[in-house]
Write a protein that holds these residues in place. Sequence first.
Motif, PDB file in Angstrom:
ATOM      1  N   LYS A  22      37.394  32.355  30.033  1.00 43.87           N
ATOM      2  CA  LYS A  22      36.707  32.703  28.794  1.00 43.87           C
ATOM      3  C   LYS A  22      35.753  31.598  28.365  1.00 43.87           C
ATOM      4  CE  LYS A  22      40.211  30.878  25.603  1.00 43.87           C
ATOM      5  NZ  LYS A  22      41.078  31.191  24.445  1.00 43.87           N
ATOM      6  N   VAL A  55      38.726  43.071  33.924  1.00 48.64           N
ATOM      7  CA  VAL A  55      40.178  42.970  34.144  1.00 48.64           C
ATOM      8  C   VAL A  55      40.455  43.327  35.603  1.00 48.64           C
ATOM      9  CG1 VAL A  55      42.461  43.728  33.441  1.00 48.64           C
ATOM     10  CG2 VAL A  55      40.631  43.603  31.747  1.00 48.64           C
ATOM     11  N   CYS A  56      41.022  42.383  36.346  1.00 43.82           N
ATOM     12  CA  CYS A  56      41.306  42.574  37.773  1.00 43.82           C
ATOM     13  C   CYS A  56      42.809  42.776  37.965  1.00 43.82           C
ATOM     14  CB  CYS A  56      40.838  41.369  38.573  1.00 43.82           C
ATOM     15  SG  CYS A  56      39.109  40.904  38.263  1.00 43.82           S
ATOM     16  N   GLU A 100      33.835  42.604  29.373  1.00 45.93           N
ATOM     17  CA  GLU A 100      35.125  42.090  29.819  1.00 45.93           C
ATOM     18  C   GLU A 100      35.446  42.665  31.195  1.00 45.93           C
ATOM     19  OE1 GLU A 100      38.463  41.799  26.881  1.00 45.93           O
ATOM     20  OE2 GLU A 100      39.485  43.139  28.306  1.00 45.93           O
ATOM     21  N   SER A 138      48.607  34.555  37.120  1.00 49.81           N
ATOM     22  CA  SER A 138      47.710  35.319  36.253  1.00 49.81           C
ATOM     23  C   SER A 138      46.686  34.329  35.705  1.00 49.81           C
ATOM     24  CB  SER A 138      48.479  35.990  35.114  1.00 49.81           C
ATOM     25  OG  SER A 138      49.346  36.986  35.610  1.00 49.81           O
ATOM     26  N   CYS A 139      45.486  34.794  35.474  1.00 50.57           N
ATOM     27  CA  CYS A 139      44.409  33.871  35.129  1.00 50.57           C
ATOM     28  C   CYS A 139      43.516  34.486  34.061  1.00 50.57           C
ATOM     29  CB  CYS A 139      43.598  33.535  36.383  1.00 50.57           C
ATOM     30  SG  CYS A 139      42.186  32.453  36.112  1.00 50.57           S
ATOM     31  N   GLU A 140      42.991  33.628  33.197  1.00 54.54           N
ATOM     32  CA  GLU A 140      42.013  34.048  32.193  1.00 54.54           C
ATOM     33  C   GLU A 140      40.830  33.097  32.231  1.00 54.54           C
ATOM     34  OE1 GLU A 140      41.457  34.589  27.342  1.00 54.54           O
ATOM     35  OE2 GLU A 140      43.386  33.967  28.171  1.00 54.54           O
ATOM     36  N   ARG A 193      45.282  39.736  36.548  1.00 57.52           N
ATOM     37  CA  ARG A 193      46.664  40.064  36.194  1.00 57.52           C
ATOM     38  C   ARG A 193      47.514  40.281  37.440  1.00 57.52           C
ATOM     39  NH1 ARG A 193      45.488  44.279  31.157  1.00 57.52           N
ATOM     40  NH2 ARG A 193      44.679  42.700  29.703  1.00 57.52           N
ATOM     41  N   PHE A 233      39.956  38.562  33.234  1.00 54.12           N
ATOM     42  CA  PHE A 233      41.409  38.462  33.352  1.00 54.12           C
ATOM     43  C   PHE A 233      41.829  38.842  34.772  1.00 54.12           C
ATOM     44  CE2 PHE A 233      40.503  39.339  28.922  1.00 54.12           C
ATOM     45  CZ  PHE A 233      41.318  38.451  28.248  1.00 54.12           C
ATOM     46  N   ARG A 258      34.562  37.645  29.341  1.00 54.79           N
ATOM     47  CA  ARG A 258      35.967  37.281  29.528  1.00 54.79           C
ATOM     48  C   ARG A 258      36.479  37.985  30.779  1.00 54.79           C
ATOM     49  NH1 ARG A 258      39.652  37.117  24.229  1.00 54.79           N
ATOM     50  NH2 ARG A 258      40.874  35.931  25.732  1.00 54.79           N
ATOM     51  N   GLU A 314      48.253  30.788  34.888  1.00 52.08           N
ATOM     52  CA  GLU A 314      49.676  30.810  34.570  1.00 52.08           C
ATOM     53  C   GLU A 314      50.476  31.271  35.777  1.00 52.08           C
ATOM     54  OE1 GLU A 314      50.228  33.268  31.170  1.00 52.08           O
ATOM     55  OE2 GLU A 314      49.732  31.673  29.748  1.00 52.08           O
ATOM     56  N   THR A 326      42.254  29.324  32.612  1.00 57.44           N
ATOM     57  CA  THR A 326      43.673  29.075  32.418  1.00 57.44           C
ATOM     58  C   THR A 326      44.468  29.873  33.447  1.00 57.44           C
ATOM     59  OG1 THR A 326      43.323  28.795  30.041  1.00 57.44           O
ATOM     60  CG2 THR A 326      45.588  29.120  30.778  1.00 57.44           C
TER      61      THR A 326
END
Length: 265
Positions: A204, A128-129, A126, A200-202, A177, A175, A173, A216, A214
């Motif tokens: 997956k 996470v940024c 995973e 914010s983006c995901e 943030r 992310f 995955r 947001e 996705t």
Amino acid sequence: MKTIREHLVRRFPQQRRRRWKYVSPIRRRVGLGILAFLLVTIYLGWYFTRDSNVRREAKKALEDLTGADVHIDRAHFSLFEGIRLYGVRVTLPDERSPYPFFTAGEVVIKHRPMELIRHGRLKINEIVCMQPVVTVEYDKAGGMSNAERLFRLAVEHNRKKPADRYQPMQFPRIFLRDGYLKSLVKSGDTTQRTFEEGMSCELKPIGNNLVMVTVESEHENGEKIQWARIELDTSDGRIAGMSGSASHRLFQLLPPQYHKWIQQY
């Protein structure tokens, strides 16, 4: 006589019994082997988790995943918190644009620590940024944005791997943030900024060679809305679908062949 013997025993020192047990040469060699194994394991763990080595392995893993050029200022390994990367920048190979596709002050990689300690390889689960900036630049002359070029580059890079390393493309995955999205359109020597948006983006995997992105966006009242939803096909490097309230903004970032297709929906 008994009293005299006890008196003599107390007066003169006696040889004490041995308190150690006899250890056979085989046991001694086994013990030394175990000790040597532990020392080597500790040394390898220290060597592979040094910040300089972690930075090198993280750069290699991210470039292998994306096919792009990745720059990392520094890195730090933590057994329980993952790997922290600082000053991360992603650009396309031979990119002449002054705007890098991706920058982030901090990126956290969650991985399998024992894979790195035992084999020196980074297996990413995973990403996470934190507060990244994504700059999507559409080149009218080339008819493609840097985002689409990067995705196709990642797919093509995976196909070129040797037969013993090749496998269907697998994304971890990802992310993003509290990030920021910038949209640029390049026409000749002129670059025009079309919009900027906090997001914010995901990203997956959803199976069958598809990756769901996705995005947001947050209103002033704090309410989050689904700004865009994009399906990417990792088998051919193309966009399989797109929806969301901001789809119309993305028209100009896509090649012309997508415009007619999107307008039908």
